[in-house]
Design a protein around this motif. Structure first.
Motif, PDB file in Angstrom:
ATOM      1  N   LYS A  13      50.633   4.305 -83.606  1.00 51.80           N
ATOM      2  CA  LYS A  13      50.436   3.526 -84.833  1.00 51.80           C
ATOM      3  C   LYS A  13      51.762   3.130 -85.477  1.00 51.80           C
ATOM      4  N   ALA A  14      52.756   3.989 -85.375  1.00 49.19           N
ATOM      5  CA  ALA A  14      54.062   3.648 -85.948  1.00 49.19           C
ATOM      6  C   ALA A  14      54.682   2.464 -85.213  1.00 49.19           C
ATOM      7  N   LEU A  15      54.489   2.428 -83.899  1.00 53.61           N
ATOM      8  CA  LEU A  15      55.000   1.309 -83.116  1.00 53.61           C
ATOM      9  C   LEU A  15      54.259   0.024 -83.453  1.00 53.61           C
ATOM     10  N   LEU A  16      52.947   0.129 -83.641  1.00 49.98           N
ATOM     11  CA  LEU A  16      52.158  -1.061 -83.970  1.00 49.98           C
ATOM     12  C   LEU A  16      52.590  -1.672 -85.295  1.00 49.98           C
ATOM     13  N   GLN A  17      53.089  -0.855 -86.205  1.00 52.52           N
ATOM     14  CA  GLN A  17      53.491  -1.357 -87.514  1.00 52.52           C
ATOM     15  C   GLN A  17      54.615  -2.382 -87.406  1.00 52.52           C
ATOM     16  N   HIS A  18      55.398  -2.321 -86.322  1.00 53.06           N
ATOM     17  CA  HIS A  18      56.489  -3.270 -86.135  1.00 53.06           C
ATOM     18  C   HIS A  18      55.990  -4.632 -85.668  1.00 53.06           C
ATOM     19  N   VAL A  19      54.727  -4.690 -85.257  1.00 56.43           N
ATOM     20  CA  VAL A  19      54.189  -5.971 -84.805  1.00 56.43           C
ATOM     21  C   VAL A  19      54.072  -6.937 -85.973  1.00 56.43           C
ATOM     22  N   LEU A  20      53.584  -6.434 -87.108  1.00 53.65           N
ATOM     23  CA  LEU A  20      53.464  -7.251 -88.318  1.00 53.65           C
ATOM     24  C   LEU A  20      54.183  -6.510 -89.445  1.00 53.65           C
ATOM     25  N   GLN A  52      45.591 -15.982 -88.030  1.00 52.70           N
ATOM     26  CA  GLN A  52      46.531 -16.555 -87.084  1.00 52.70           C
ATOM     27  C   GLN A  52      47.623 -15.558 -86.699  1.00 52.70           C
ATOM     28  N   GLU A  53      47.563 -14.343 -87.273  1.00 53.82           N
ATOM     29  CA  GLU A  53      48.576 -13.337 -86.995  1.00 53.82           C
ATOM     30  C   GLU A  53      48.076 -12.272 -86.013  1.00 53.82           C
ATOM     31  N   ALA A  54      46.812 -12.338 -85.649  1.00 47.86           N
ATOM     32  CA  ALA A  54      46.263 -11.344 -84.724  1.00 47.86           C
ATOM     33  C   ALA A  54      46.875 -11.532 -83.342  1.00 47.86           C
ATOM     34  N   VAL A  55      47.233 -10.432 -82.695  1.00 52.49           N
ATOM     35  CA  VAL A  55      47.841 -10.480 -81.367  1.00 52.49           C
ATOM     36  C   VAL A  55      47.198  -9.414 -80.484  1.00 52.49           C
ATOM     37  N   ILE A  56      47.300  -9.618 -79.191  1.00 53.56           N
ATOM     38  CA  ILE A  56      46.864  -8.625 -78.213  1.00 53.56           C
ATOM     39  C   ILE A  56      48.106  -7.990 -77.599  1.00 53.56           C
ATOM     40  N   LEU A  57      48.135  -6.664 -77.599  1.00 61.27           N
ATOM     41  CA  LEU A  57      49.258  -5.930 -77.023  1.00 61.27           C
ATOM     42  C   LEU A  57      48.767  -5.103 -75.837  1.00 61.27           C
ATOM     43  N   ARG A  58      49.604  -4.994 -74.838  1.00 61.20           N
ATOM     44  CA  ARG A  58      49.299  -4.144 -73.686  1.00 61.20           C
ATOM     45  C   ARG A  58      50.420  -3.140 -73.491  1.00 61.20           C
ATOM     46  N   PHE A  59      50.049  -1.877 -73.339  1.00 60.32           N
ATOM     47  CA  PHE A  59      51.002  -0.809 -73.105  1.00 60.32           C
ATOM     48  C   PHE A  59      50.742  -0.204 -71.731  1.00 60.32           C
ATOM     49  N   GLU A  60      51.832   0.111 -71.026  1.00 58.16           N
ATOM     50  CA  GLU A  60      51.718   0.722 -69.707  1.00 58.16           C
ATOM     51  C   GLU A  60      52.667   1.907 -69.634  1.00 58.16           C
ATOM     52  N   THR A  61      52.283   2.912 -68.877  1.00 60.96           N
ATOM     53  CA  THR A  61      53.204   4.027 -68.645  1.00 60.96           C
ATOM     54  C   THR A  61      54.146   3.744 -67.482  1.00 60.96           C
ATOM     55  N   GLU A  62      53.789   2.746 -66.647  1.00 60.58           N
ATOM     56  CA  GLU A  62      54.627   2.398 -65.502  1.00 60.58           C
ATOM     57  C   GLU A  62      55.220   1.009 -65.701  1.00 60.58           C
ATOM     58  N   LYS A  63      56.557   0.925 -65.750  1.00 55.65           N
ATOM     59  CA  LYS A  63      57.229  -0.342 -65.994  1.00 55.65           C
ATOM     60  C   LYS A  63      56.934  -1.367 -64.901  1.00 55.65           C
ATOM     61  N   ASP A  64      56.969  -0.935 -63.631  1.00 55.22           N
ATOM     62  CA  ASP A  64      56.742  -1.869 -62.531  1.00 55.22           C
ATOM     63  C   ASP A  64      55.343  -2.466 -62.584  1.00 55.22           C
ATOM     64  N   THR A  65      54.358  -1.654 -62.960  1.00 52.04           N
ATOM     65  CA  THR A  65      52.986  -2.147 -63.054  1.00 52.04           C
ATOM     66  C   THR A  65      52.865  -3.203 -64.141  1.00 52.04           C
ATOM     67  N   LEU A  66      53.538  -2.996 -65.263  1.00 52.57           N
ATOM     68  CA  LEU A  66      53.480  -3.964 -66.357  1.00 52.57           C
ATOM     69  C   LEU A  66      54.111  -5.287 -65.930  1.00 52.57           C
ATOM     70  N   GLU A  67      55.230  -5.233 -65.216  1.00 49.92           N
ATOM     71  CA  GLU A  67      55.866  -6.456 -64.728  1.00 49.92           C
ATOM     72  C   GLU A  67      54.949  -7.191 -63.750  1.00 49.92           C
ATOM     73  N   HIS A  68      54.273  -6.415 -62.906  1.00 50.62           N
ATOM     74  CA  HIS A  68      53.324  -7.028 -61.966  1.00 50.62           C
ATOM     75  C   HIS A  68      52.201  -7.720 -62.721  1.00 50.62           C
ATOM     76  N   THR A  69      51.637  -7.031 -63.723  1.00 50.66           N
ATOM     77  CA  THR A  69      50.538  -7.601 -64.508  1.00 50.66           C
ATOM     78  C   THR A  69      50.963  -8.890 -65.184  1.00 50.66           C
ATOM     79  N   ALA A  70      52.151  -8.885 -65.795  1.00 50.40           N
ATOM     80  CA  ALA A  70      52.626 -10.065 -66.518  1.00 50.40           C
ATOM     81  C   ALA A  70      52.841 -11.245 -65.577  1.00 50.40           C
ATOM     82  N   ASN A  71      53.431 -11.012 -64.417  1.00 50.89           N
ATOM     83  CA  ASN A  71      53.709 -12.118 -63.502  1.00 50.89           C
ATOM     84  C   ASN A  71      52.449 -12.624 -62.815  1.00 50.89           C
ATOM     85  N   MET A  72      51.494 -11.749 -62.500  1.00 54.98           N
ATOM     86  CA  MET A  72      50.220 -12.204 -61.974  1.00 54.98           C
ATOM     87  C   MET A  72      49.488 -13.052 -63.011  1.00 54.98           C
TER      88      MET A  72
END
Length: 381
Positions: A13-20, A52-72
């Motif tokens: 939740k503390a990290l999410l606070q930086h989104v807005l 108009q400020e709502a966003v979707i965030l995705r968190f991953e424990t594996e950096k490589d998996t997140l990069e794969h998801t983003a590029n796919m």
């Protein structure tokens, strides 16, 4: 189960606070596993449908998996940009409205039409285009890796892919030693037998045909990954007979450059585990089948039928060696509760033993009770 839910990845939740920054925020988890979490974040007290400020965030424990998801996701955007949330440099996604639970109870046209249309357009995508190759190269999928994805690796040929599938699913009881694979034998590229006394043979000619039919496959087009909203009163909707409008497909970590026959068969192998909605399964199989057929054909090509049979046999071999695996036991009991059997021919998938009996929609609580029964029978609780 409360213990399992406690292990699922949750946003900080503390990290999410930086989104807005400077605003009180609310978040809701759209989907989460032990290693990934997708959530919607928006200012407290406002309707996320209109913010108009709502966003979707995705968190991953594996950096490589997140990069794969983003590029796919970027590759898929080349084919279906209106269904892919735009990926911003800051990591924020534009707002997408969501109502998966009501979507499942709505008319089938509410989500089936756009879903199948999205698959069709993914199949039409030129994977050798400069932009697509650029995204794929960033995750190690060079031009020689014709069939690729994390877990099974970036394979330069169909035999190598099949080898990876066998090895990754080999059971301790029979660690893949009943599967014979050759890259060079002209008549029998792969053959194996399982406990059901079936023998699958795939020729090199069939292998070559499969290798040239590679597509960008989502491999996880389930209701939990399809975001929708109610159709507007003025009829502003992508399907006139729909109660809901598909806004996005999320969570692309299962996407692969594979064969659609793999995705088609994968739905057979995950029914009762990651997918507990038979109505969705049956609808997907029925409406996506034309994508697997040649023009004017009534059934898939022989090579696809053999490959689907091979994938089902690999799954049976895997489950046979997992007699005390909670997920495997729960799936087998779920299929039995639903009264489902594998059809003949098997490429048609799971069908009710009584075709005239309507499939019951079980509640999440009833599914939890079923899992508790499995845990109790295994002596784990």
């Amino acid at each position: 189960m409360a213990v399992i839910e406690a292990c699922l990845l949750e946003p900080d939740k503390a990290l999410l606070q930086h989104v807005l920054p400077g605003k009180e925020i609310t978040h809701s988890v759209l989907s989460n596993t032990f290693t990934a979490c997708t959530c919607l974040v928006y200012p407290t007290g406002v309707d996320p449908d209109s913010s108009q400020e709502a966003v979707i965030l995705r968190f991953e424990t594996e950096k490589d998996t997140l990069e794969h998801t983003a590029n796919m996701q970027r590759v898929a955007e080349l084919a279906i940009p209106e269904y892919i949330p735009r990926l911003l440099q800051s990591g924020k996604l534009h707002r997408i409205e969501e109502d998966l639970e009501q979507t499942h109870r709505a008319t089938r046209a509410s989500y089936n039409g756009p879903g199948i249309d999205a698959i069709r357009r993914l199949h039409q995508l030129d994977l050798d285009s400069g932009r697509a190759r650029g995204f794929l190269a960033e995750i190690g999928a060079d031009r020689r890796a014709t069939l690729c994805g994390p877990g099974h690796g970036y394979c330069k040929s169909f035999p190598l892919l099949l080898t990876a599938l066998v090895q990754s699913n080999a059971s301790p009881r029979s660690p893949g030693n009943r599967f014979s694979i050759s890259e060079h034998h002209p008549d029998c590229l792969v053959s194996f037998s399982d406990d059901f006394d079936s023998i699958v043979r795939l020729s090199s000619e069939q292998s070559a045909a499969l290798e040239t039919s590679r597509k960008l496959c989502d491999n996880d087009l389930e209701p939990r990954n399809i975001l929708v909203r109610g159709a507007k009163p003025n009829g502003d909707c992508k399907t006139n007979d729909s109660m809901y409008e598909v806004r996005a497909t999320i969570d692309w970590e299962m996407a692969r450059i594979y064969l659609f026959s793999y995705e088609y068969a994968l739905n057979d192998n995950v029914l009762g585990s990651s997918n507990l909605m038979y109505s969705w399964y049956a609808m997907f199989k029925s409406h996506s089948l034309p994508l697997l057929l040649a023009q004017d054909a009534q059934e898939p090509k022989q090579a696809d039928q053999v490959f689907i049979g091979a994938l089902q046999a690999i799954q049976r071999d895997y489950e046979a060696g997992k007699t005390r695996n909670v997920g495997v036991c729960n799936r087998q009991r779920w299929l039995k509760r639903q009264g489902l059997v594998l059809s003949a021919p098997s490429w048609r998938g799971w069908v009710p033993t009584d075709p005239l009996m309507e499939q019951k929609v079980w509640s999440a609580k009833e599914d939890e009770v079923l899992e508790e029964e499995v845990l109790r029978d295994l002596g784990m609780i």
